[in-house]
Motif scaffolding. Structure first.
Motif, mmCIF file in Angstrom:
data_model
loop_
_atom_site.group_PDB
_atom_site.id
_atom_site.type_symbol
_atom_site.label_atom_id
_atom_site.label_comp_id
_atom_site.label_asym_id
_atom_site.label_seq_id
_atom_site.Cartn_x
_atom_site.Cartn_y
_atom_site.Cartn_z
ATOM 1 N N UNK A 1 0.868 -1.167 0.000
ATOM 2 C CA UNK A 1 0.000 0.000 0.000
ATOM 3 C C UNK A 1 0.906 1.219 0.000
ATOM 4 N N UNK A 2 0.609 2.156 -0.859
ATOM 5 C CA UNK A 2 1.420 3.354 -1.018
ATOM 6 C C UNK A 2 0.758 4.527 -0.304
ATOM 7 N N UNK A 3 1.566 5.273 0.426
ATOM 8 C CA UNK A 3 1.045 6.396 1.195
ATOM 9 C C UNK A 3 2.025 7.556 1.129
ATOM 10 N N UNK A 4 1.494 8.753 1.173
ATOM 11 C CA UNK A 4 2.309 9.955 1.307
ATOM 12 C C UNK A 4 1.761 10.787 2.449
ATOM 13 N N UNK A 5 2.572 11.045 3.472
ATOM 14 C CA UNK A 5 2.127 11.984 4.497
ATOM 15 C C UNK A 5 1.892 13.350 3.861
ATOM 16 N N UNK A 6 0.793 13.987 4.203
ATOM 17 C CA UNK A 6 0.415 15.254 3.578
ATOM 18 C C UNK A 6 1.509 16.314 3.693
ATOM 19 N N UNK A 7 2.251 16.314 4.791
ATOM 20 C CA UNK A 7 3.272 17.343 4.963
ATOM 21 C C UNK A 7 4.491 17.118 4.053
ATOM 22 N N UNK A 8 4.525 15.995 3.336
ATOM 23 C CA UNK A 8 5.626 15.712 2.426
ATOM 24 C C UNK A 8 5.231 15.932 0.963
ATOM 25 N N UNK A 9 4.161 16.678 0.731
ATOM 26 C CA UNK A 9 3.729 17.028 -0.620
ATOM 27 C C UNK A 9 3.948 18.527 -0.805
ATOM 28 N N UNK A 10 4.594 18.887 -1.929
ATOM 29 C CA UNK A 10 4.773 20.306 -2.259
ATOM 30 C C UNK A 10 4.325 20.530 -3.700
ATOM 31 N N UNK A 11 3.512 21.554 -3.903
ATOM 32 C CA UNK A 11 2.970 21.890 -5.219
ATOM 33 C C UNK A 11 3.253 23.358 -5.497
ATOM 34 N N UNK A 12 3.688 23.655 -6.731
ATOM 35 C CA UNK A 12 3.753 25.042 -7.182
ATOM 36 C C UNK A 12 2.995 25.141 -8.501
ATOM 37 N N UNK A 13 2.485 26.323 -8.778
ATOM 38 C CA UNK A 13 1.751 26.573 -10.023
ATOM 39 C C UNK A 13 2.222 27.900 -10.597
ATOM 40 N N UNK A 14 2.450 27.904 -11.913
ATOM 41 C CA UNK A 14 2.786 29.124 -12.624
ATOM 42 C C UNK A 14 2.132 29.035 -13.993
ATOM 43 N N UNK A 15 0.885 29.497 -14.092
ATOM 44 C CA UNK A 15 0.141 29.394 -15.349
ATOM 45 C C UNK A 15 -0.182 27.944 -15.657
ATOM 46 N N UNK A 16 0.270 27.464 -16.819
ATOM 47 C CA UNK A 16 0.010 26.083 -17.233
ATOM 48 C C UNK A 16 1.156 25.141 -16.879
ATOM 49 N N UNK A 17 2.067 25.598 -16.039
ATOM 50 C CA UNK A 17 3.189 24.761 -15.605
ATOM 51 C C UNK A 17 3.265 24.779 -14.088
ATOM 52 N N UNK A 18 3.920 23.762 -13.554
ATOM 53 C CA UNK A 18 4.075 23.705 -12.113
ATOM 54 C C UNK A 18 5.063 22.626 -11.721
#
Length: 134
Positions: free
Chosen positions: A70-87
Motif C-alpha cells: 500500500x502506497x502512502x504519502x504523508x500530507x506534509x511531504x507534498x509540495x505543489x507550485x503553479x505558474x500558469x500552465x506549468x508547475x
C-alpha cells in the motif's frame, strides 16, 4: 480561485500515483504522464511513455507480482507550485507491505508538471531515495 483549483488538480497526480501503485494498475499510472515525458531514476533516463510503462510494468517494486504494498504519502511531504500552465510536484512514497505492516520502501518523486489539453500531467520526473525520519 484558479490557483487553488490548479494546486488541487496537480495534487491529484500524487493521489493517482498512489492508487495506481497500491492496485498495481499500470494503465492508471500511465494516465498521469505526458507522451514525451522523461523519468530519471539513478543514472538512467527513461524517455517517452513506452520506456516509462516498461519500468513500472517490469521493474518497479510496487507493481511486481507477489508484492502487495500500500502506497502512502504523508500530507506534509507534498509540495505543489503553479505558474500558469506549468508547475512542480514533490512527494514521497512510503510503501507498506500489507502482510507484515512494515515499510518496505521509501522513494521520492520530484516532478515538472504541465496542463496539456486541460489535464495536468508529468512532463519530467526525477526519483530519489529520501531518508525516512519520524
Amino acid at each position: 480561485l484558479q490557483l487553488q483549483a490548479d494546486s488541487y488538480a496537480i495534487d491529484g497526480i500524487e493521489r493517482t500515483w498512489h492508487r495506481a501503485a497500491s492496485t498495481q494498475d499500470v494503465d492508471l499510472m500511465m494516465s498521469i504522464w505526458a507522451p514525451d515525458a522523461t523519468f530519471n531514476i539513478g543514472t538512467e533516463t527513461l524517455a517517452g511513455t513506452a520506456q516509462i510503462r516498461d519500468f513500472f510494468a517490469h521493474k518497479a517494486g510496487p507493481f511486481q507480482p507477489g508484492n502487495h504494498w500500500v502506497s502512502d504519502t504523508p500530507a506534509y511531504k507534498v509540495r505543489v507550485t503553479v505558474n500558469g500552465d506549468k508547475g512542480t510536484l514533490y512527494f514521497e512514497c512510503h510503501y507498506v507491505d500489507v502482510k507484515t505492516s512494515k515499510v518496505v520502501s521509501v522513494v521520492a518523486a520530484d516532478q515538472d508538471v504541465e496542463r496539456q489539453n486541460g489535464t495536468w500531467v508529468i512532463t519530467s520526473a526525477a526519483a530519489a531515495t529520501p531518508t525516512l525520519e519520524p
